[in-house]
Structure formats: structure tokens, C-alpha cells
Design a protein around this motif. Sequence first.
Motif, PDB file in Angstrom:
ATOM      1  N   ALA A 149      -9.268   4.255  -4.698  1.00  0.00           N
ATOM      2  CA  ALA A 149      -8.219   5.233  -5.002  1.00  0.00           C
ATOM      3  C   ALA A 149      -8.744   6.299  -5.958  1.00  0.00           C
ATOM      4  CB  ALA A 149      -7.002   4.529  -5.577  1.00  0.00           C
ATOM      5  N   ARG A 150      -9.501   5.885  -6.956  1.00  0.00           N
ATOM      6  CA  ARG A 150     -10.061   6.843  -7.904  1.00  0.00           C
ATOM      7  C   ARG A 150     -11.097   7.739  -7.246  1.00  0.00           C
ATOM      8  NH1 ARG A 150      -9.754   2.133 -11.178  1.00  0.00           N
ATOM      9  NH2 ARG A 150     -11.991   1.717 -10.891  1.00  0.00           N
ATOM     10  N   GLU A 151     -11.832   7.190  -6.279  1.00  0.00           N
ATOM     11  CA  GLU A 151     -12.876   7.956  -5.602  1.00  0.00           C
ATOM     12  C   GLU A 151     -12.327   8.844  -4.483  1.00  0.00           C
ATOM     13  OE1 GLU A 151     -15.463   4.938  -4.169  1.00  0.00           O
ATOM     14  OE2 GLU A 151     -16.485   4.627  -6.086  1.00  0.00           O
ATOM     15  N   GLY A 152     -11.066   8.607  -4.081  1.00  0.00           N
ATOM     16  CA  GLY A 152     -10.499   9.361  -2.971  1.00  0.00           C
ATOM     17  C   GLY A 152     -10.907   8.844  -1.610  1.00  0.00           C
ATOM     18  N   THR A 153     -11.324   7.578  -1.523  1.00  0.00           N
ATOM     19  CA  THR A 153     -11.764   6.997  -0.250  1.00  0.00           C
ATOM     20  C   THR A 153     -10.843   5.865   0.212  1.00  0.00           C
ATOM     21  OG1 THR A 153     -13.268   5.482  -1.424  1.00  0.00           O
ATOM     22  CG2 THR A 153     -14.175   7.588  -0.668  1.00  0.00           C
ATOM     23  N   LEU A 154      -9.658   5.763  -0.360  1.00  0.00           N
ATOM     24  CA  LEU A 154      -8.739   4.685   0.018  1.00  0.00           C
ATOM     25  C   LEU A 154      -8.059   5.021   1.343  1.00  0.00           C
ATOM     26  CD1 LEU A 154      -7.547   1.986  -1.029  1.00  0.00           C
ATOM     27  CD2 LEU A 154      -5.661   3.311  -1.996  1.00  0.00           C
ATOM     28  N   ALA A 155      -8.126   4.105   2.300  1.00  0.00           N
ATOM     29  CA  ALA A 155      -7.492   4.329   3.608  1.00  0.00           C
ATOM     30  C   ALA A 155      -5.980   4.383   3.455  1.00  0.00           C
ATOM     31  CB  ALA A 155      -7.884   3.218   4.580  1.00  0.00           C
ATOM     32  N   PRO A 156      -5.298   5.168   4.283  1.00  0.00           N
ATOM     33  CA  PRO A 156      -3.834   5.255   4.189  1.00  0.00           C
ATOM     34  C   PRO A 156      -3.167   3.966   4.639  1.00  0.00           C
ATOM     35  CG  PRO A 156      -4.629   6.499   6.075  1.00  0.00           C
ATOM     36  CD  PRO A 156      -5.840   6.072   5.312  1.00  0.00           C
ATOM     37  N   VAL A 157      -1.971   3.739   4.125  1.00  0.00           N
ATOM     38  CA  VAL A 157      -1.152   2.627   4.597  1.00  0.00           C
ATOM     39  C   VAL A 157      -0.467   3.053   5.893  1.00  0.00           C
ATOM     40  CG1 VAL A 157      -0.803   1.871   2.222  1.00  0.00           C
ATOM     41  CG2 VAL A 157       0.943   3.283   3.318  1.00  0.00           C
ATOM     42  N   LEU A 158       0.035   2.074   6.642  1.00  0.00           N
ATOM     43  CA  LEU A 158       0.729   2.345   7.904  1.00  0.00           C
ATOM     44  C   LEU A 158       2.205   2.015   7.748  1.00  0.00           C
ATOM     45  CD1 LEU A 158       0.747   3.068  10.937  1.00  0.00           C
ATOM     46  CD2 LEU A 158       0.198   0.659  11.402  1.00  0.00           C
ATOM     47  N   LEU A 159       3.058   3.006   7.976  1.00  0.00           N
ATOM     48  CA  LEU A 159       4.507   2.848   7.891  1.00  0.00           C
ATOM     49  C   LEU A 159       5.121   2.974   9.280  1.00  0.00           C
ATOM     50  CD1 LEU A 159       5.304   5.165   4.824  1.00  0.00           C
ATOM     51  CD2 LEU A 159       4.961   2.689   4.795  1.00  0.00           C
ATOM     52  N   TRP A 160       6.156   2.185   9.520  1.00  0.00           N
ATOM     53  CA  TRP A 160       6.915   2.263  10.778  1.00  0.00           C
ATOM     54  C   TRP A 160       8.321   2.750  10.444  1.00  0.00           C
ATOM     55  CZ3 TRP A 160       8.919  -2.651  13.757  1.00  0.00           C
ATOM     56  CH2 TRP A 160       9.597  -2.243  14.908  1.00  0.00           C
ATOM     57  N   TRP A 161       8.684   3.920  10.978  1.00  0.00           N
ATOM     58  CA  TRP A 161      10.008   4.485  10.750  1.00  0.00           C
ATOM     59  C   TRP A 161      11.037   3.729  11.578  1.00  0.00           C
ATOM     60  CZ3 TRP A 161      12.906   7.235   7.673  1.00  0.00           C
ATOM     61  CH2 TRP A 161      14.111   7.758   8.131  1.00  0.00           C
ATOM     62  N   VAL A 162      12.083   3.206  10.906  1.00  0.00           N
ATOM     63  CA  VAL A 162      13.147   2.447  11.562  1.00  0.00           C
ATOM     64  C   VAL A 162      14.431   3.245  11.406  1.00  0.00           C
ATOM     65  CG1 VAL A 162      14.424   0.275  11.605  1.00  0.00           C
ATOM     66  CG2 VAL A 162      11.973   0.274  11.078  1.00  0.00           C
ATOM     67  N   SER A 163      14.977   3.719  12.529  1.00  0.00           N
ATOM     68  CA  SER A 163      16.072   4.677  12.468  1.00  0.00           C
ATOM     69  C   SER A 163      17.326   4.106  11.838  1.00  0.00           C
ATOM     70  CB  SER A 163      16.380   5.202  13.882  1.00  0.00           C
ATOM     71  OG  SER A 163      16.814   4.152  14.728  1.00  0.00           O
TER      72      SER A 163
END
Length: 261
Positions: A149-163
Motif C-alpha cells: 500500500a505504501r509503495e502503490g503496488t497493492l492490488a485492488p479489492v473486488l466488489l460485487w454490486w447488489v441492487s
Amino acid sequence: MPEDGPRRPPLRFERATDRRWALRQGERPLIRARSEGDGCCRDLRLRRLPGYRSPLPHLSAARMRTAPDWPHLYARWLEDTGHGPLHRGRWLVNRRTSFTPGIWDCDLVQDWPEAALELLCGGGWHGVLPLRPLPAPDAARVKAYRKHAREGTLAPVLLWWVSFLDGWLLLDGHDRAAAALAEGAPPECVELVRVADDAHWRATAAKITEAHEERAARLAASPAGPRTAHHRQALDRGYAEVISGLPYDADATPVFEPARE
């Protein structure tokens, strides 16, 4: 996802009664929920159960430092997994770069396993619901991810939009989310959204186009004035903005009937 794709995905919502539903992965229940109260503003009481399996493979430090096209990579993995929510229809996998205030602090559900969500009038809630407990900031894997996170190399998390929640399930990246938050910033996100089928959005587009043409004809038939050109530009701009977004508007998240024996 093609028409011959699965009708019932591995990760799915199932209806129990009018006020109860469950989230299942295969035959394993992951969430049991019930709504309480009367009127449009109700509470959703839920209990999460252990055993959730992420639809994405483990991300190594070397993989994260290559900085791939994460939405494309996640989409490919979601197509191949046996643990995800994809089923026939159109889906959008894209970066989510902005949220309303509070999504990753007061609206992030950190209680486990029981939780209560205050559904706003119309059924919305607008928060993030993890599918397993978020680890402590000093957990070993979180500490390793905090360096990314400090280096800027952290992969994004995956979110699922639930209507029907007007919110997201955290499908992958619980440790990465905890690491980013421990470093004082919300995590980078990739969002999975089910969008309207082609026939549905094209039918909507045809109705909007017909209404736009009627308005444009009335404007053209009116006496020209000093702001006529401005009104026509505003009319055309609004029409273009609406039409361009239709293929990507979120569709309703289905709740499946329980499988019959």
C-alpha cells in the motif's frame, strides 16, 4: 456470459420467504438474512457463516508488482472460476474510483458474524459487507500488504454490486482492504456489476429517442429566439449523455428460488 451459460451461478442469492433470503456458494450457506419492521424503512438482520471461497486466486507479491490490467484479469478469472456469481447475461467489470463519503468507514460492516443494516426508504443501505472477518492491522499478511500500500503496488479489492442492498459484497481482498485502511486510505477497487441485457436497454433507448425527437420537433417549430440554439444544444447533450450510459446501467441482482429436490 453466453445464453448457454449457467442459469444458477455457484455464488447466488436464494429466497427463503418474503422476508428471508440466503447467500449460497454451491450448497454452502454463507449469509442468512431477514428483514424486520414495517413500512419502507426496515432493518436487515443477517448472520454470516464460515467457509467462503474467493473466486480469484491468491495474488503473490511478484504478480502485484507487475501492475497488470486488473479489471481485465479479474474478468478472466471470474469467467473461469467455479466459485463466483456470473451467470448468463451482460456484466461490467471496471475500476471504481469514487464513493460517497462514509462507505469505507462508518458503512463498512466490521461486526462478525451478526450484523444489522438499516435499510433506507426504498430498500437501500449503501455500504460494504465483507464475507469473512477483516483481519487486524498487525496480522502477518496485512503487514506485508501494508508495504505494498505504501509503495502503490497493492492490488485492488473486488466488489460485487447488489441492487437490493444498494451496496457491495467484498468478494476478494479482505486482507488488502484491511492493509489499505490501516495505512489511512480506502482500498483501490474493481467493481462487478450485472448490467441490462441488450434487448432491454435497446428498447429503453428507442423510447428515449422517440421522446427526444418529439421535443426537438417542437423546438424547431417554435419561433426562433436568442436562446434557441442554446436550448437545442442542451437538449442534444442531455440525450447523448443518457443514451451513452444505458448499456452500462446496473440491472437488478436476481434472487433465485431454492433448487427443488
